[in-house]
Design a protein around this motif. Structure first.
Motif, PDB file in Angstrom:
ATOM      1  N   GLU A  35      44.434  41.745  35.947  1.00 41.34           N
ATOM      2  CA  GLU A  35      43.500  42.403  36.941  1.00 41.34           C
ATOM      3  C   GLU A  35      42.105  41.721  37.225  1.00 41.34           C
ATOM      4  OE1 GLU A  35      41.186  46.698  37.661  1.00 41.34           O
ATOM      5  OE2 GLU A  35      42.727  46.366  36.105  1.00 41.34           O
ATOM      6  N   LEU A  36      41.832  40.989  36.152  1.00 36.52           N
ATOM      7  CA  LEU A  36      40.426  40.226  36.443  1.00 36.52           C
ATOM      8  C   LEU A  36      40.950  38.966  37.208  1.00 36.52           C
ATOM      9  CD1 LEU A  36      39.143  40.155  32.871  1.00 36.52           C
ATOM     10  CD2 LEU A  36      38.012  41.263  34.832  1.00 36.52           C
ATOM     11  N   MET A  37      42.078  38.470  36.978  1.00 37.48           N
ATOM     12  CA  MET A  37      42.397  37.172  38.030  1.00 37.48           C
ATOM     13  C   MET A  37      42.448  37.580  39.374  1.00 37.48           C
ATOM     14  SD  MET A  37      45.357  35.860  35.460  1.00 37.48           S
ATOM     15  CE  MET A  37      46.446  34.781  36.491  1.00 37.48           C
ATOM     16  N   GLU A  38      42.837  38.857  39.592  1.00 38.34           N
ATOM     17  CA  GLU A  38      43.111  39.397  40.900  1.00 38.34           C
ATOM     18  C   GLU A  38      41.535  39.604  41.632  1.00 38.34           C
ATOM     19  OE1 GLU A  38      45.320  43.066  43.432  1.00 38.34           O
ATOM     20  OE2 GLU A  38      45.980  42.421  41.656  1.00 38.34           O
ATOM     21  N   LEU A  39      40.790  40.304  40.763  1.00 34.60           N
ATOM     22  CA  LEU A  39      39.376  40.592  41.298  1.00 34.60           C
ATOM     23  C   LEU A  39      38.507  39.361  41.457  1.00 34.60           C
ATOM     24  CD1 LEU A  39      38.606  43.450  38.470  1.00 34.60           C
ATOM     25  CD2 LEU A  39      38.852  43.583  41.139  1.00 34.60           C
ATOM     26  N   TYR A  40      38.646  38.515  40.789  1.00 34.13           N
ATOM     27  CA  TYR A  40      37.836  37.223  40.926  1.00 34.13           C
ATOM     28  C   TYR A  40      38.601  36.214  41.847  1.00 34.13           C
ATOM     29  CZ  TYR A  40      34.865  40.289  38.123  1.00 34.13           C
ATOM     30  OH  TYR A  40      34.076  41.021  37.532  1.00 34.13           O
ATOM     31  N   GLY A  41      39.604  36.385  41.875  1.00 34.11           N
ATOM     32  CA  GLY A  41      40.513  35.291  42.571  1.00 34.11           C
ATOM     33  C   GLY A  41      40.441  34.009  41.973  1.00 34.11           C
ATOM     34  N   VAL A  42      40.866  33.855  40.576  1.00 34.53           N
ATOM     35  CA  VAL A  42      40.959  32.652  39.975  1.00 34.53           C
ATOM     36  C   VAL A  42      41.984  32.769  38.953  1.00 34.53           C
ATOM     37  CG1 VAL A  42      38.598  32.230  39.985  1.00 34.53           C
ATOM     38  CG2 VAL A  42      39.366  33.377  38.129  1.00 34.53           C
ATOM     39  N   GLY A  43      42.432  31.674  38.390  1.00 38.75           N
ATOM     40  CA  GLY A  43      43.510  31.499  37.412  1.00 38.75           C
ATOM     41  C   GLY A  43      43.277  32.266  36.054  1.00 38.75           C
TER      42      GLY A  43
END
Length: 219
Positions: A35-43
């Protein structure tokens, strides 16, 4: 690698800001990695680096098997000194450098031992050689080593250690001003020679006066 590091710093700051505005509350569990990857747009690796950094600075608390939580005092958490220095401009850095080095040259003039004098003299010779060969990186390295040798001669281990950490920021500023070449190092070398002589002679006030001239030239 450097790009990834900078990206993780940005994500760390974004998470900090989200905590400050109440998106993640104290003692609350933050979202899982996907979810954090999706929220902040990073790997994933960037998220892990960001979370690791925030955990080391006390903003987050990682509990194995349970997840990652916001520390109770995280909203009041201040950025580390290293993070603050990264945001500083040249004038701010030079002001802090002036405060530290003014004290260090005074202490070095008063408390140096013979081995310290030999080390400072050696670093001064390396600085001169780097100027003669017109090698900018060598000039940067030798200049910083010269001032670190003075710090070591001060007899104040805490202040010397603080200055040692601070030189990482000084090195960064020097490197970013690459287009200036070696001219500033060359123009201030005679002052560095005078600084060495006054420290060796045990003249703290004169050493401080010469240091002022060096810092006024920004090198």
């Amino acid at each position: 690698m450097n790009h990834s590091g900078k990206l993780s710093d940005k994500v760390s700051e974004q998470i900090r800001q989200d905590i400050k505005i109440g998106k993640y509350k104290p003692a609350e569990k933050i979202p899982a990695e996907p979810e954090l990857m999706e929220l902040y747009g990073v790997g994933r690796s960037t998220i892990r680096e960001a979370v690791k950094s925030l955990a080391m600075s006390g903003v987050l608390k990682v509990q194995q098997g349970s997840g990652t939580f916001v520390n109770d005092g995280a909203i009041m958490e201040k950025e580390s000194i290293d993070q603050r220095l990264k945001r500083a401009d040249f004038e701010e850095i030079n002001s802090v450098r002036r405060l530290m080095e003014t004290e260090l040259v005074k202490l070095a003039a008063l408390h140096h031992q013979q081995n310290h004098i030999l080390e400072i003299e050696n670093r001064l010779a390396q600085r001169k050689q780097a100027i003669h060969t017109e090698q900018q990186q060598e000039c940067i390295d030798a200049d910083i080593a010269f001032h670190k040798a003075i710090a070591a001669a001060s007899g104040n281990g805490v202040l010397a250690d603080l200055y040692d950490s601070f030189t990482r920021i000084i090195r960064q500023f020097f490197s970013e001003r690459e287009k200036s070449g070696i001219s500033h190092f060359a123009m201030s070398h005679h002052l560095h020679e005078q600084l060495f002589k006054t420290i060796k002679a045990g003249k703290p006030k004169q050493a401080q006066q010469i240091l002022e001239q060096i810092l006024d030239k920004n090198y």
